[in-house]
Design an enzyme around this catalytic site. Structure first.
Site, mmCIF file in Angstrom:
data_model
loop_
_atom_site.group_PDB
_atom_site.id
_atom_site.type_symbol
_atom_site.label_atom_id
_atom_site.label_comp_id
_atom_site.label_asym_id
_atom_site.label_seq_id
_atom_site.Cartn_x
_atom_site.Cartn_y
_atom_site.Cartn_z
ATOM 1 N N GLU A 1 -1.640 -8.985 3.677
ATOM 2 C CA GLU A 1 -1.511 -9.475 5.064
ATOM 3 C C GLU A 1 -2.857 -9.857 5.676
ATOM 4 O O GLU A 1 -2.900 -10.542 6.694
ATOM 5 C CB GLU A 1 -0.792 -8.438 5.938
ATOM 6 C CG GLU A 1 -1.579 -7.184 6.298
ATOM 7 C CD GLU A 1 -1.434 -6.053 5.262
ATOM 8 O OE1 GLU A 1 -1.160 -6.357 4.086
ATOM 9 O OE2 GLU A 1 -1.623 -4.877 5.635
ATOM 10 N N CYS B 1 0.838 -1.202 0.000
ATOM 11 C CA CYS B 1 0.000 0.000 0.000
ATOM 12 C C CYS B 1 0.876 1.258 0.000
ATOM 13 O O CYS B 1 1.475 1.570 -1.015
ATOM 14 C CB CYS B 1 -1.009 -0.044 1.129
ATOM 15 S SG CYS B 1 -2.473 0.924 0.732
ATOM 16 N N HIS C 1 -3.612 -5.123 0.420
ATOM 17 C CA HIS C 1 -3.117 -5.614 1.716
ATOM 18 C C HIS C 1 -3.157 -7.135 1.791
ATOM 19 O O HIS C 1 -4.094 -7.705 2.357
ATOM 20 C CB HIS C 1 -3.950 -5.009 2.851
ATOM 21 C CG HIS C 1 -3.726 -3.556 3.038
ATOM 22 N ND1 HIS C 1 -2.711 -3.050 3.811
ATOM 23 C CD2 HIS C 1 -4.368 -2.492 2.515
ATOM 24 C CE1 HIS C 1 -2.737 -1.730 3.778
ATOM 25 N NE2 HIS C 1 -3.735 -1.357 2.986
#
Ligand code: GLN
Length: 535
Positions: A509, A381, A507
């Site tokens: 994650e 990001c 993202h």
């Protein structure tokens, strides 16, 4: 009939209620049951999206674009039931719903009150996820018993068992049993007090999970059981884990928590299957290689600010039989001391998401260092946006290139506000949020990792790669490795003549699990492992 488990906490905050709830969810799921998880947070923000990471840690984004509490990250990493907007409610959201109903005249002239209107709204939010095919809903109440702001939630969960039947509800209370050095013993009084408070509210806990740094002796258990009015087998010890959070579910099983819950709720189970879990702990205990990753961010000193990033690195480490040491580095330290001093010795550099100008020049310097020295680099990001800025300035020769987030008058706005954001002024829930498909391009490193050209990833941003610079940056050697479905938005950039340089607008994650590491994190850790081995 769906069964309900309510998880409350006592004595102090930060006892790891989220992790314990997620572990219980995992154990029930691995016993063949269908589980849904939910968190109710007593603060007044409508969601955590507008809160600083210093206040609240990371904001966890779901597929549907809701910005939620980081405990939902634990839920998603440990269990597979879908999480949606209904999985996280705050006092602010509850009041907002009630006030909107009042404005529409839905209360037919009545005085609107905490009891019954707010408590009814809370109960309907709990009931909303208890769909027909769901065996168990686990609802965690944020905060600590005794907080003024959590009272309506406590009252609602008390009433809930009257509505659906006592046999369908189970109350689990997490508490602290501290060790007092001066006295040389564990102290049960705080637990007695906190259960006392719960009972005043009308909730008799069924199970006590005792967080402790030392093992409970039989005496301690008996004392807690008798003062708190629970069977002694229901006093479950949850000792601090020095090694890994992934040990928590196994230690709960050793204390028979899964069987106690199943029996009390009258559920039918399949034999508990923890094969995958034991396997991951085995890999964690027996690494074949060691490596280190620097995570360079603005909030590095806050342990929860990049929670999902740290966990995703761990998952990738476990998948690749590698023990990964993570260094959390504040980007401003790089501005002060230079990248050489701070980053030498690391096998990979990761720059996570973020907002605002502070520390961004340090991130740009870190990226330059990784690019020029062929150190594996992963940008996420804001990390991707900084990678584009660095490449524009130092490779494409666009002096002063920047994001308009940091410099409105930059000579080269290589990162600019998304078109759809131009007229937005409200801050809450207005970013480009949630899961969106991306097209990964042939020949890219990302495609090697994903093994598929169509991927879905979660987003949370207002700024984007400025397409006016696409050709120029590509000509200078930047690869556009993925775009949105229609090709308009750049989702991944890479540098081909670098061992591993991948930066993504989304993202990843939020989609990594301990037993299923995210392919990009895995690729990054593999590249870092190759670097260590070649040293
Ligand atoms: N501040 C940047 C944006 O809004 C990056 C956001 C992020 O890293 N989540 O686009």
């Amino acid at each position: 009939m769906t069964k309900h488990i309510f998880v409350t906490g006592g004595v102090v905050s930060s006892l790891g209620k989220g992790l314990t709830s997620a572990s219980v969810g995992m154990l029930l799921e691995q016993s063949g049951l269908s589980v849904r998880m939910q968190k109710l947070d007593p603060y007044i923000n409508v969601d955590p999206g507008t809160m600083s990471p210093y206040q609240h840690g990371e904001v966890y984004v779901l597929d549907d674009g809701s910005e939620t509490d980081l405990d939902l990250g634990h839920y998603e990493r440990f269990t597979h039931g879908p999480l949606t907007r209904d999985s996280n409610y705050t006092t602010g959201q509850i009041y907002l719903n009630v006030i909107e109903k009042e404005r529409r005249g839905e209360f037919l002239g009545k005085t609107v009150q905490v009891i019954p209107h707010i408590t009814n709204e809370i109960k309907s939010c709990i009931a909303a996820i208890a769909e027909d095919d769901v065996d168990v809903v686990i609802t965690e109440i944020g905060g600590t018993v005794g907080d003024i702001e959590s009272l309506p939630f406590m009252e609602a969960i008390r009433q809930f068992s009257l509505d659906v039947g006592k046999e369908n509800c189970l109350y689990m209370h997490l508490t602290l049993v501290p060790y007092l050095k001066a006295a040389g013993e564990l102290k049960t009084k705080p637990t007695q007090h906190s259960v006392g408070l719960l009972r005043q509210i009308g909730i008799q806990p069924d199970i006590l999970i005792c967080r402790t740094e030392r093992s409970l002796a039989a005496d301690d258990r008996e004392k807690i059981a008798s003062f708190c009015n629970v069977p002694v087998q229901h006093v479950i010890e949850e000792k601090d884990k020095d090694f890994s959070i992934y040990e928590v579910p196994l230690s709960l099983v050793e204390n028979k928590l899964d069987s106690i819950i199943i029996k009390q709720l009258g559920l039918k189970r399949k034999p508990l299957n923890l094969e995958k879990w034991r396997d991951l702990l085995h890999r964690l205990r027996n690494p074949e290689t060691e490596l280190s990753i620097a995570v360079v961010g603005k909030y590095a000193e806050h342990k929860d600010a990049y929670k999902s990033i740290y966990e995703s690195i761990d998952h990738a480490g476990m998948e690749n039989h590698a023990q990964v040491r993570i260094g959390s580095i504040q980007s401003e330290v790089i501005e002060r001391d230079g990248p050489e001093r701070v980053l030498s010795g690391y096998d990979g550099v990761l720059i996570p998401g973020g907002f605002g100008e502070r520390g961004t020049e340090g991130k740009v310097e870190a990226i330059r260092w990784a690019r020029e020295r062929a150190i594996p680099f992963f940008g996420i990001c804001l990390g991707m946006q900084c990678a584009v800025i660095e490449f524009a300035r130092n490779v494409a020769g666009l002096e002063g290139a920047n994001s308009t987030e940091f410099d409105k008058n930059t000579s080269h706005p290589v990162i600019g506000l998304l078109d759809e954001q131009q007229n937005i002024t409200d801050k809450g829930g207005t970013m480009r949020l949630g899961a969106m498909d991306a097209k990964v391009l042939a020949g890219s490193r990302s495609l090697d990792c994903y093994g598929s050209q169509k991927v879905s990833e979660r987003h949370r941003h207002r700024y984007e790669f400025n397409n006016d610079y696409r050709q120029q940056l590509q000509d200078a050697g930047l690869t556009i490795a993925a775009t949105s479905e229609d090709g308009s938005l750049v989702e991944i950039v890479e540098i081909a003549d670098h061992p591993w340089f991948v930066a993504v607008q989304f993202h990843p994650e939020f989609k990594s699990k301990p037993t299923e590491a995210h392919p990009l994190f895995s690729g990054f850790v593999q590249a870092a492992a190759r670097r260590t081995q070649s040293k």
